[in-house]
Write an enzyme that holds these catalytic residues in place. Structure first.
Site, PDB file in Angstrom:
ATOM      1  N   LYS A 272      57.696  38.740  96.041  1.00  0.00           N
ATOM      2  CA  LYS A 272      58.454  39.983  96.018  1.00  0.00           C
ATOM      3  C   LYS A 272      58.172  40.831  97.260  1.00  0.00           C
ATOM      4  O   LYS A 272      58.851  41.815  97.507  1.00  0.00           O
ATOM      5  CB  LYS A 272      58.109  40.783  94.762  1.00  0.00           C
ATOM      6  N   ARG A 395      67.948  37.846  80.437  1.00  0.00           N
ATOM      7  CA  ARG A 395      66.616  38.264  80.015  1.00  0.00           C
ATOM      8  C   ARG A 395      66.749  38.720  78.572  1.00  0.00           C
ATOM      9  O   ARG A 395      66.854  39.886  78.256  1.00  0.00           O
ATOM     10  CB  ARG A 395      66.054  39.391  80.900  1.00  0.00           C
TER      11      ARG A 395
HETATM   12  N1  F0G Z   1      54.395  38.978  87.292  1.00  0.00           N
HETATM   13  C1  F0G Z   1      55.555  39.640  87.406  1.00  0.00           C
HETATM   14  C2  F0G Z   1      55.613  41.083  87.045  1.00  0.00           C
HETATM   15  C3  F0G Z   1      56.690  38.984  87.889  1.00  0.00           C
HETATM   16  O1  F0G Z   1      57.829  39.656  87.987  1.00  0.00           O
HETATM   17  C4  F0G Z   1      56.603  37.611  88.239  1.00  0.00           C
HETATM   18  C5  F0G Z   1      57.763  36.886  88.720  1.00  0.00           C
HETATM   19  C6  F0G Z   1      55.369  36.964  88.086  1.00  0.00           C
HETATM   20  C7  F0G Z   1      54.284  37.679  87.620  1.00  0.00           C
HETATM   21  C8  F0G Z   1      55.217  35.508  88.412  1.00  0.00           C
HETATM   22  O2  F0G Z   1      55.249  35.319  89.778  1.00  0.00           O
HETATM   23  O3  F0G Z   1      57.242  33.856  90.184  1.00  0.00           O
HETATM   24  O4  F0G Z   1      55.479  34.157  91.931  1.00  0.00           O
HETATM   25  O5  F0G Z   1      55.009  32.847  89.899  1.00  0.00           O
HETATM   26  N2  F0G Z   1      58.936  37.291  88.616  1.00  0.00           N
HETATM   27  C9  F0G Z   1      60.123  36.617  89.100  1.00  0.00           C
HETATM   28  C10 F0G Z   1      61.353  37.319  88.589  1.00  0.00           C
HETATM   29  C11 F0G Z   1      60.144  35.150  88.842  1.00  0.00           C
HETATM   30  O6  F0G Z   1      62.449  36.804  88.851  1.00  0.00           O
HETATM   31  O7  F0G Z   1      61.277  38.360  87.955  1.00  0.00           O
HETATM   32  P1  F0G Z   1      55.782  33.976  90.482  1.00  0.00           P
END
Ligand code: F0G
Length: 488
Positions: A272, A395
């Site tokens: 991100k 979601r």
């Molecule tokens: N924590 C949060 C708050 C996240 O939004 C995500 C990933 C992760 C952990 C996991 O990270 O994908 O690098 O393994 N969110 C993405 C989304 C996949 O589309 O909201 P990651």
């Protein structure tokens, strides 16, 4: 609530605020807007799961902000001076320094992405029968805690799940419930409490500094570790600045420092922060660092690259510094706010107040005639793709799991998430999203439900295939053609 949408220092002569971009576009990528017939075919080939679409059929990709943010010239430049070394790379030293400068954390474990951090944290600390209280789960967080024999406990406030709300901090943890949870389970069964910045699954909603401070006080009183997921902390810090009394004049970098100072362990997905792979776990407690560190070479790679390339490490380091720049961190929330306010004004049900990450459309409100057992959020994601070529993400219950009897555990919320990657889209593209969504809302009675035809056991939303109940996608496409004629 009145919040400046772009930079705190820019005001406008007339009317509504413009979410002004404080960057210019220097590299572009061509997009295609396929005709509605192809969009209909493509969503069928993808098993009505937007994860399974390919980008050649997608106009605007709003699936996620993960690995899709625009890179800055500084980030790209830094990738050219990376230091290739299996061990002891200067790129890792720069990343460590960035984490120390931005968050004040001294000990850093690199990982290839956020869920890898979750794997290491839950393997190290979660035991059979444990419970992990948190403001809200994220899909991969829950899966890793489950795999290690633990259980998540969501102790959010009553405001968290309201679609329409004025509550500035829907991501707050309910402190009374935290006391009650500790009393019920006892400290020995609680390896840590987890707070998630800009709580993803309830609409990118922030928690307040005051709430975090209280959670810190209570956990410290009981000797319970506090883990902070900072994947979206920049946006959370921005909302603290915008919405929390006393923070308007405090620079983001100080807010970030204060937030980080309140936890024992933080981790993040740097997908991100830059548009590459990567992530990290960081702490100031050497005892906790030592407990976790042996798992990094086992699952990720040596302690100075953790499964990332040195170029990705460099881009992450620069991206972390850019998170402290208000003109960078405000861009996505100000575009989201623009879209949310427009849709809300047009009567389309969306989560308010606007959060970070994206615009979240309430599929239960949009499709009251589609029961949750027929996956309204998934159906809305498919319908919106047919109507626009825009890819969003379900979601809702498809992203949930089944219970031991094989019945769906219905999600608290059924959302179509339209993510707003940082600095990627223009305001006219955002207006197109709003226009098509309003058309779809006026034609919502045409949309029906979905059912699984191929359902994976774990994280089924990624690869599961579904089919429409009835021939509603075809009828929706026909109505689109009738209203708009041929598209491009
Ligand atoms: N924590 C949060 C708050 C996240 O939004 C995500 C990933 C992760 C952990 C996991 O990270 O994908 O690098 O393994 N969110 C993405 C989304 C996949 O589309 O909201 P990651």
């Amino acid at each position: 609530m009145s919040e400046p949408s772009s930079s705190p220092r820019i005001s406008f002569y007339k009317g509504r605020e413009i979410p002004l971009e404080l960057h210019k576009v220097r590299i572009v990528q061509k997009l295609h807007l396929r005709p509605v017939e192809r969009r209909l075919e493509a969503i069928g080939e993808a098993g009505f799961n937007t994860f399974l679409l390919t980008t050649r059929d997608i106009f605007l990709d709003m699936l996620t902000d993960s690995g899709t943010n625009a890179m800055s010239d500084q980030q790209l430049g830094s990738m050219m001076v990376a230091d290739d070394a299996y061990a002891g790379s200067a790129s890792f030293t720069r990343m460590q320094q960035a984490i120390a400068d931005v968050f004040g954390m001294q000990h850093v474990l690199p990982v290839h992405q956020g869920r890898a951090a979750e794997n290491i944290i839950s393997q190290t600390f979660v035991e059979e029968g444990d419970v992990v209280p948190m403001n809200y789960h994220f899909t991969t967080t829950k899966a890793h805690i489950d795999v290690n024999g633990g259980k998540i406990l969501e102790i959010f406030t009553d405001e968290a799940l309201k679609i329409k709300s004025d509550c500035p901090f829907k991501g707050n943890l309910d402190l009374d419930k935290l006391h009650a949870t500790i009393a019920e389970y006892g400290v020995d069964r609680i390896p840590y409490v987890r707070m998630e910045a800009s709580t993803n699954l309830i609409g990118g909603q922030p928690f307040s500094m005051e709430n975090m401070r209280e959670v810190r006080r209570i956990t410290a009183e009981h000797g319970i570790m506090l883990v902070l997921d900072v994947s979206l902390v920049g946006e959370n810090a921005w909302f603290v600045k915008q919405r929390e009394p006393g923070y308007a004049d405090i620079p983001i970098r100080e807010i970030l420092r204060e937030l980080a100072s309140l936890c024992d362990v933080m981790y993040f997905s740097s997908r991100k922060v830059s548009s590459t792979r990567g992530g990290a776990i960081a702490t100031n407690r050497i005892d906790l660092f030592n407990k976790m560190k042996d798992l990094v070479p086992l699952y990720e790679g040596f302690l100075t690259y953790g499964g990332m390339s040195v170029r990705e490490i460099e881009a992450m380091a620069v991206g972390l510094y850019e998170t402290t720049d208000e003109t960078v961190i405000s861009q996505s929330p100000s575009f989201i706010r623009h879209l949310v306010e427009e849709l809300d004004g047009a009567g389309v049900p969306v989560i308010t107040p606007p959060g970070g990450l994206g615009c979240h459309v309430d599929a239960k409100g949009f499709l009251p005639h589609v029961p949750q057992s027929e996956y309204p959020a998934g159906a809305l994601a498919a319908a919106f793709f047919i109507a626009s070529g825009v890819r969003g993400m379900e979601r809702g219950t498809i992203s949930s799991v089944r219970d031991e009897n094989g019945d769906d555990i219905l999600a608290d919320m059924e959302l179509l998430r339209l993510a707003m990657p940082r600095r990627v889209f223009t305001l006219s593209q955002v207006s197109y999203v709003s226009d098509r969504l309003q058309w779809l809302y006026d034609n919502r009675s045409l949309i029906g439900g979905l059912r699984f035809v191929d359902e994976p056991k774990v994280l089924r939303f990624f690869l599961g295939r579904l089919e429409p109940i009835g021939d509603w996608p075809k009828r929706l496409a026909e109505k689109f053609r009738k209203d708009f004629g041929e598209s491009l």
